[in-house]
Scaffold this motif. Structure first.
Motif, PDB file in Angstrom:
ATOM      1  N   LYS A   1       0.964  -1.065  -0.185  1.00 42.19           N
ATOM      2  CA  LYS A   1       0.284  -0.278  -0.013  1.00 42.19           C
ATOM      3  C   LYS A   1       0.808   0.971   0.011  1.00 42.19           C
ATOM      4  N   ALA A   2       2.107   1.317   0.877  1.00 39.70           N
ATOM      5  CA  ALA A   2       2.715   2.616   1.026  1.00 39.70           C
ATOM      6  C   ALA A   2       3.460   2.478  -0.318  1.00 39.70           C
ATOM      7  N   PHE A   3       3.924   1.456  -1.314  1.00 36.17           N
ATOM      8  CA  PHE A   3       4.104   1.490  -2.334  1.00 36.17           C
ATOM      9  C   PHE A   3       3.332   2.360  -3.311  1.00 36.17           C
ATOM     10  N   ARG A   4       2.085   1.897  -3.303  1.00 41.84           N
ATOM     11  CA  ARG A   4       1.259   2.290  -4.339  1.00 41.84           C
ATOM     12  C   ARG A   4       0.772   3.572  -4.433  1.00 41.84           C
ATOM     13  N   ALA A   5       0.922   4.031  -3.040  1.00 44.63           N
ATOM     14  CA  ALA A   5       0.606   5.377  -2.203  1.00 44.63           C
ATOM     15  C   ALA A   5       1.599   6.547  -2.824  1.00 44.63           C
ATOM     16  N   THR A   6       2.845   6.273  -2.601  1.00 44.22           N
ATOM     17  CA  THR A   6       4.166   6.557  -3.062  1.00 44.22           C
ATOM     18  C   THR A   6       4.250   7.670  -4.856  1.00 44.22           C
ATOM     19  N   ARG A   7       3.584   4.961  -5.611  1.00 45.50           N
ATOM     20  CA  ARG A   7       4.296   5.923  -7.102  1.00 45.50           C
ATOM     21  C   ARG A   7       3.001   7.017  -7.286  1.00 45.50           C
ATOM     22  N   LYS A   8       1.551   6.770  -6.305  1.00 42.51           N
ATOM     23  CA  LYS A   8       0.266   7.736  -7.420  1.00 42.51           C
ATOM     24  C   LYS A   8       0.951   8.610  -6.962  1.00 42.51           C
ATOM     25  N   ALA A   9       1.401   9.407  -5.941  1.00 49.58           N
ATOM     26  CA  ALA A   9       2.029  10.782  -5.499  1.00 49.58           C
ATOM     27  C   ALA A   9       2.725  11.549  -6.922  1.00 49.58           C
ATOM     28  N   LEU A  10       3.917  10.433  -6.632  1.00 47.94           N
ATOM     29  CA  LEU A  10       5.065  10.924  -7.520  1.00 47.94           C
ATOM     30  C   LEU A  10       4.496  11.069  -9.057  1.00 47.94           C
ATOM     31  N   SER A  11       4.020  10.221  -9.294  1.00 44.86           N
ATOM     32  CA  SER A  11       3.107  10.358 -11.099  1.00 44.86           C
ATOM     33  C   SER A  11       2.503  11.223 -11.483  1.00 44.86           C
ATOM     34  N   LEU A  12       1.622  12.195  -9.574  1.00 42.82           N
ATOM     35  CA  LEU A  12       0.772  13.264  -9.636  1.00 42.82           C
ATOM     36  C   LEU A  12       1.655  14.312 -10.481  1.00 42.82           C
ATOM     37  N   LEU A  13       3.022  13.911  -9.694  1.00 43.72           N
ATOM     38  CA  LEU A  13       4.167  15.625  -9.652  1.00 43.72           C
ATOM     39  C   LEU A  13       4.766  15.486 -10.971  1.00 43.72           C
ATOM     40  N   SER A  14       5.207  13.782 -11.568  1.00 44.03           N
ATOM     41  CA  SER A  14       5.541  14.460 -12.372  1.00 44.03           C
ATOM     42  C   SER A  14       4.418  15.240 -13.582  1.00 44.03           C
ATOM     43  N   ALA A  15       3.356  14.489 -14.124  1.00 43.08           N
ATOM     44  CA  ALA A  15       2.207  15.112 -14.702  1.00 43.08           C
ATOM     45  C   ALA A  15       2.725  16.770 -14.268  1.00 43.08           C
ATOM     46  N   ASN A  16       2.710  17.273 -13.449  1.00 45.18           N
ATOM     47  CA  ASN A  16       2.211  18.523 -13.161  1.00 45.18           C
ATOM     48  C   ASN A  16       3.818  19.134 -13.273  1.00 45.18           C
ATOM     49  N   VAL A  17       4.605  19.042 -12.906  1.00 44.65           N
ATOM     50  CA  VAL A  17       6.404  19.050 -14.164  1.00 44.65           C
ATOM     51  C   VAL A  17       6.611  18.914 -15.105  1.00 44.65           C
ATOM     52  N   ASN A  18       5.638  17.774 -15.626  1.00 41.62           N
ATOM     53  CA  ASN A  18       5.890  18.484 -17.724  1.00 41.62           C
ATOM     54  C   ASN A  18       4.903  18.919 -17.980  1.00 41.62           C
ATOM     55  N   VAL A  19       4.047  19.352 -16.839  1.00 39.01           N
ATOM     56  CA  VAL A  19       3.069  20.543 -17.679  1.00 39.01           C
ATOM     57  C   VAL A  19       3.794  21.972 -17.715  1.00 39.01           C
ATOM     58  N   GLY A  20       5.060  22.414 -16.529  1.00 44.34           N
ATOM     59  CA  GLY A  20       5.783  23.927 -15.914  1.00 44.34           C
ATOM     60  C   GLY A  20       7.074  23.035 -17.312  1.00 44.34           C
ATOM     61  N   ILE A  21       7.446  21.942 -17.762  1.00 46.73           N
ATOM     62  CA  ILE A  21       8.391  22.479 -18.530  1.00 46.73           C
ATOM     63  C   ILE A  21       7.989  22.512 -19.986  1.00 46.73           C
ATOM     64  N   GLU A  22       6.588  22.035 -20.284  1.00 44.67           N
ATOM     65  CA  GLU A  22       6.493  22.443 -21.083  1.00 44.67           C
ATOM     66  C   GLU A  22       5.818  24.009 -21.442  1.00 44.67           C
ATOM     67  N   SER A  23       5.175  24.563 -21.052  1.00 44.35           N
ATOM     68  CA  SER A  23       5.648  26.164 -20.585  1.00 44.35           C
ATOM     69  C   SER A  23       6.588  26.790 -21.012  1.00 44.35           C
ATOM     70  N   VAL A  24       7.401  25.726 -20.690  1.00 47.97           N
ATOM     71  CA  VAL A  24       9.581  27.021 -20.835  1.00 47.97           C
ATOM     72  C   VAL A  24       9.697  26.485 -22.084  1.00 47.97           C
ATOM     73  N   MET A  25       8.825  25.597 -22.646  1.00 49.46           N
ATOM     74  CA  MET A  25       9.556  24.867 -23.984  1.00 49.46           C
ATOM     75  C   MET A  25       8.867  25.722 -24.662  1.00 49.46           C
ATOM     76  N   TYR A  26       7.739  26.843 -24.886  1.00 52.37           N
ATOM     77  CA  TYR A  26       6.564  27.825 -25.138  1.00 52.37           C
ATOM     78  C   TYR A  26       7.936  29.175 -25.480  1.00 52.37           C
ATOM     79  N   VAL A  27       8.140  29.587 -24.461  1.00 57.51           N
ATOM     80  CA  VAL A  27       8.680  30.777 -23.681  1.00 57.51           C
ATOM     81  C   VAL A  27      10.216  30.413 -24.213  1.00 57.51           C
ATOM     82  N   GLN A  28      11.082  29.110 -24.411  1.00 55.91           N
ATOM     83  CA  GLN A  28      12.418  29.252 -25.395  1.00 55.91           C
ATOM     84  C   GLN A  28      11.967  28.878 -26.613  1.00 55.91           C
ATOM     85  N   GLU A  29      10.810  28.633 -27.600  1.00 48.64           N
ATOM     86  CA  GLU A  29      10.663  28.855 -28.529  1.00 48.64           C
ATOM     87  C   GLU A  29       9.923  30.087 -29.285  1.00 48.64           C
ATOM     88  N   TYR A  30      10.213  31.481 -28.074  1.00 44.44           N
ATOM     89  CA  TYR A  30       8.888  32.834 -28.569  1.00 44.44           C
ATOM     90  C   TYR A  30      10.883  33.448 -28.623  1.00 44.44           C
TER      91      TYR A  30
END
Length: 158
Positions: free
Chosen positions: A110-139
């Motif tokens: 259960k601890a492993f599943r909860a940790t995995r879920k938290a890390l995937s949520l964090l990863s998705a939010n970090v990826n959104v932030g990186i995409e925004s930075v990519m748009y700024v770089q392209e501009y």
């Protein structure tokens, strides 16, 4: 003859023309027992003034035992209030010193599943932030290209 003099002083008194000595004489006359019958009506007025002129205060002191009783009752009341506040603070603020319960798991799966879920949520939010930075770089790259081309066209190069 004395009654004529007193009658004149009474008239003067009501016209507010008497001196303090004359008022004292009126007070003394009306406080005595030999007041003429037709002047009896003024006796309460001057009798009251003589009583009012010499106010007598009677101080009442609490006996020493009552003072001590009042003092001890006030001290006891203060102690009760302080104990009440202390008890309230102890029982209501005791939990505030403990850290929040962040959740613990007894089962490692259960601890492993909860940790995995938290890390995937964090990863998705970090990826959104990186995409925004990519748009700024392209501009930024596009802006530099346009700036270089306008410099070439105007012929001003630094």
């Amino acid at each position: 003859m004395a009654s004529v003099k007193i009658e004149n002083l009474v008239e003067k008194y009501f016209q507010a023309e008497t001196s303090i000595a004359e008022e004292n004489e009126l007070r003394n006359y009306f406080s005595s027992q030999n007041v003429v019958a037709h002047l009896e009506q003024y006796k309460p007025l001057f009798g009251y003034l003589s009583l009012a002129a010499a106010p007598q205060f009677k101080r009442e002191f609490l006996p020493q035992s009552k003072k001590n009783t009042v003092m001890w009752v006030s001290i006891a009341a203060s102690v009760v209030v302080l104990l009440g506040i202390g008890t309230y603070a102890y029982y209501n603020f005791d939990g505030a010193t403990k850290g929040p319960d962040l959740g613990t798991y007894d089962d490692p799966e259960k601890a492993f599943r909860a940790t995995r879920k938290a890390l995937s949520l964090l990863s998705a939010n970090v990826n959104v932030g990186i995409e925004s930075v990519m748009y700024v770089q392209e501009y930024k790259i596009t802006k530099e290209k346009i700036f270089i081309e306008t410099q070439k066209q105007t012929g001003s190069g630094s």
